[in-house]
Design a protein around this motif. Sequence first.
Motif, PDB file in Angstrom:
ATOM      1  N   TRP A  48       0.830  -1.205   0.000  1.00  0.00           N
ATOM      2  CA  TRP A  48       0.000   0.000   0.000  1.00  0.00           C
ATOM      3  C   TRP A  48       0.864   1.255   0.000  1.00  0.00           C
ATOM      4  N   ALA A  49       1.902   1.283   0.848  1.00  0.00           N
ATOM      5  CA  ALA A  49       2.779   2.448   0.939  1.00  0.00           C
ATOM      6  C   ALA A  49       3.523   2.664  -0.386  1.00  0.00           C
ATOM      7  N   ASN A  51       2.575   1.697  -3.386  1.00  0.00           N
ATOM      8  CA  ASN A  51       1.601   2.124  -4.392  1.00  0.00           C
ATOM      9  C   ASN A  51       1.248   3.601  -4.210  1.00  0.00           C
ATOM     10  N   THR A  52       1.060   4.015  -2.965  1.00  0.00           N
ATOM     11  CA  THR A  52       0.740   5.414  -2.688  1.00  0.00           C
ATOM     12  C   THR A  52       1.892   6.320  -3.105  1.00  0.00           C
ATOM     13  N   GLU A  55       1.974   6.627  -6.887  1.00  0.00           N
ATOM     14  CA  GLU A  55       0.905   7.498  -7.371  1.00  0.00           C
ATOM     15  C   GLU A  55       1.250   8.963  -7.131  1.00  0.00           C
ATOM     16  N   LEU A  56       1.810   9.281  -5.969  1.00  0.00           N
ATOM     17  CA  LEU A  56       2.211  10.660  -5.686  1.00  0.00           C
ATOM     18  C   LEU A  56       3.300  11.118  -6.643  1.00  0.00           C
TER      19      LEU A  56
END
Length: 66
Positions: A48-49, A51-52, A55-56
């Motif tokens: 999750w981290a 992927n985030t 995306e950023l």
Amino acid sequence: MGLKKFTGEVVKEGRRVRWPKRDIMIASVITVLVIAIFAGLILWLEDWAGNTLLELLRDAFSTLNK
């Protein structure tokens, strides 16, 4: 070695095994499950981290392509 002889030897060895008592087995299974769930949660959090973060970065650098 034929299949019949092989399975016979497997059964023979299985009878020689000293199996753990029920209470020790249950404690071991619970320990393995807790560790597996914990490891799964850690991997999910890392995924999750990552992927985030990607995306950023994609959003931050998307203005450069225009």
